[in-house]
Design a protein around this motif. Structure first.
Motif, PDB file in Angstrom:
ATOM      1  N   UNK A 158      63.217 109.179 133.967  1.00 17.96           N
ATOM      2  CA  UNK A 158      61.994 108.387 133.795  1.00 17.96           C
ATOM      3  C   UNK A 158      60.773 109.236 133.452  1.00 17.96           C
ATOM      4  N   UNK A 159      60.959 110.549 133.348  1.00 18.64           N
ATOM      5  CA  UNK A 159      59.843 111.449 133.004  1.00 18.64           C
ATOM      6  C   UNK A 159      59.110 110.933 131.767  1.00 18.64           C
ATOM      7  N   UNK A 160      57.787 110.882 131.854  1.00 17.89           N
ATOM      8  CA  UNK A 160      56.986 110.364 130.743  1.00 17.89           C
ATOM      9  C   UNK A 160      56.504 111.536 129.876  1.00 17.89           C
ATOM     10  N   UNK A 219      49.724 112.097 133.428  1.00 17.33           N
ATOM     11  CA  UNK A 219      50.341 110.833 133.017  1.00 17.33           C
ATOM     12  C   UNK A 219      51.416 110.395 134.012  1.00 17.33           C
ATOM     13  N   UNK A 220      52.261 111.332 134.409  1.00  8.95           N
ATOM     14  CA  UNK A 220      53.344 111.008 135.329  1.00  8.95           C
ATOM     15  C   UNK A 220      52.831 110.693 136.733  1.00  8.95           C
ATOM     16  N   UNK A 260      56.067 111.902 145.659  1.00  7.94           N
ATOM     17  CA  UNK A 260      55.396 112.948 144.892  1.00  7.94           C
ATOM     18  C   UNK A 260      56.334 113.442 143.790  1.00  7.94           C
ATOM     19  N   UNK A 261      55.856 113.452 142.576  1.00 12.62           N
ATOM     20  CA  UNK A 261      56.624 113.861 141.392  1.00 12.62           C
ATOM     21  C   UNK A 261      57.825 112.949 141.125  1.00 12.62           C
ATOM     22  N   UNK A 262      57.715 111.700 141.579  1.00 14.71           N
ATOM     23  CA  UNK A 262      58.803 110.741 141.398  1.00 14.71           C
ATOM     24  C   UNK A 262      59.138 110.489 139.939  1.00 14.71           C
ATOM     25  N   UNK A 263      58.131 110.543 139.084  1.00 14.17           N
ATOM     26  CA  UNK A 263      58.366 110.427 137.635  1.00 14.17           C
ATOM     27  C   UNK A 263      58.497 111.812 137.007  1.00 14.17           C
ATOM     28  N   UNK A 264      57.613 112.699 137.363  1.00 13.24           N
ATOM     29  CA  UNK A 264      57.523 113.998 136.690  1.00 13.24           C
ATOM     30  C   UNK A 264      58.825 114.790 136.764  1.00 13.24           C
ATOM     31  N   UNK A 265      59.484 114.772 137.923  1.00  5.39           N
ATOM     32  CA  UNK A 265      60.684 115.591 138.113  1.00  5.39           C
ATOM     33  C   UNK A 265      61.995 114.814 137.962  1.00  5.39           C
ATOM     34  N   UNK A 325      47.537 102.372 128.006  1.00  6.72           N
ATOM     35  CA  UNK A 325      48.571 101.399 127.667  1.00  6.72           C
ATOM     36  C   UNK A 325      49.942 102.069 127.564  1.00  6.72           C
ATOM     37  N   UNK A 326      49.958 103.251 126.968  1.00  8.22           N
ATOM     38  CA  UNK A 326      51.223 103.990 126.809  1.00  8.22           C
ATOM     39  C   UNK A 326      51.823 104.324 128.173  1.00  8.22           C
ATOM     40  N   UNK A 327      51.001 104.836 129.084  1.00  4.99           N
ATOM     41  CA  UNK A 327      51.501 105.211 130.413  1.00  4.99           C
ATOM     42  C   UNK A 327      51.979 103.979 131.175  1.00  4.99           C
ATOM     43  N   UNK A 328      51.216 102.896 131.091  1.00  2.19           N
ATOM     44  CA  UNK A 328      51.613 101.659 131.770  1.00  2.19           C
ATOM     45  C   UNK A 328      52.964 101.187 131.283  1.00  2.19           C
ATOM     46  N   UNK A 329      53.148 101.197 129.971  1.00  2.94           N
ATOM     47  CA  UNK A 329      54.415 100.748 129.392  1.00  2.94           C
ATOM     48  C   UNK A 329      55.574 101.656 129.820  1.00  2.94           C
ATOM     49  N   UNK A 330      55.338 102.976 129.801  1.00  2.00           N
ATOM     50  CA  UNK A 330      56.380 103.919 130.178  1.00  2.00           C
ATOM     51  C   UNK A 330      56.686 103.853 131.679  1.00  2.00           C
ATOM     52  N   UNK A 331      55.658 103.603 132.470  1.00  2.00           N
ATOM     53  CA  UNK A 331      55.876 103.468 133.920  1.00  2.00           C
ATOM     54  C   UNK A 331      56.775 102.277 134.211  1.00  2.00           C
ATOM     55  N   UNK A 332      56.539 101.178 133.504  1.00  2.00           N
ATOM     56  CA  UNK A 332      57.380  99.986 133.675  1.00  2.00           C
ATOM     57  C   UNK A 332      58.793 100.239 133.172  1.00  2.00           C
TER      58      UNK A 332
END
Length: 254
Positions: A87-89, A118-119, A78-83, A211-218
């Protein structure tokens, strides 16, 4: 300086000239310094040469499996990207001007909602990476392994990126799309961005939020994998698996 000689050596040197020969002396010296001691004193093999090719490949696979598992596990929390500042998007760069305008008039909550969505979409998608990453490790060639072991700190991450990025994108995007369908702002962004492209205000690659989120997630996934790889190279004893610890310790010179 006074020299002290061993008894056997003195006996050998004091023998009559007719009885003295190098072979006999060598035999006496060898008796004092047996072959096992000579071998023990020889320097150990250096570098990867002390490990078989199979051991080198196996050690690398242990380390890469570890790095992939940790990266996926941490990002899918949970919040692995957001916090995670690494890697925060954020909002796409071309939307950040609008974000600042919204915040000036007290409407920043809309941007915050979109950023969080998004995150969370990236967080939901990242577990899809596990099977593909571990599959890439399993199918790695000996040449791949050698290049990674002797390569830069992120050599393994670049290998993963080259061999899995296209497939990962295909796995991530449907999950991102499903997550973002719940957010009306995402659809509004796509409409805004589509017009922005025509006016030259938005980059083509940012025209669709999915597409933006997919790219940023990768990007975030590979960044975290590179961080794990660097840790293992810098601190081999933290590697999972005895063989991985040994091989990376040699590479580290420990």
């Amino acid at each position: 300086m006074r020299r002290y000689w061993s008894v056997p050596l003195l006996l050998a040197l004091s023998a009559p000239c007719g009885a003295f020969n190098l072979g006999d002396l060598k035999g006496k010296l060898d008796a004092l310094n047996p072959p096992s001691a000579q071998h023990a004193a020889a320097p150990a093999a250096s570098g990867l040469d002390r490990f078989s090719t199979q051991e080198q490949v196996s050690s690398l696979k242990q380390a890469l499996n570890q790095g992939a598992e940790i990266a996926v596990r941490n990002l899918s929390k949970k919040n692995g990207y957001l916090n995670n500042a690494m890697v925060h998007i954020p909002l796409p760069e071309n939307l950040q001007k609008a974000d600042r305008a919204l915040r000036r008039v007290g409407l920043g909550k809309y941007s915050d909602e979109l950023i969080a969505a998004m995150n969370h979409a990236a967080e939901a998608a990242v577990p899809e990476a596990r099977t593909l990453l571990l599959g890439a490790v399993k199918n790695m060639t000996v040449t791949d392994a050698k290049n990674i072991l002797l390569g830069k700190d992120d050599a393994a991450t670049q290998f993963f990126r080259h061999s899995t990025e296209a497939a990962l994108s295909g796995k991530f995007k449907p999950v991102v799309v499903q997550s973002m369908q719940k957010v009306s702002l995402a659809r509004a962004y796509d409409r805004f961005a589509g017009k922005g492209v025509k006016l030259g205000l938005v980059d083509e690659q940012d025209a669709h939020l999915d597409d933006y989120i997919t790219r940023k997630a990768l990007d975030g996934l590979f960044l975290m994998m590179a961080a794990e790889e660097k840790k293992i190279r810098a601190h081999p004893l933290q590697a999972t698996g005895d063989l991985a610890r040994k091989v990376f310790a040699v590479l580290r010179g420990q």
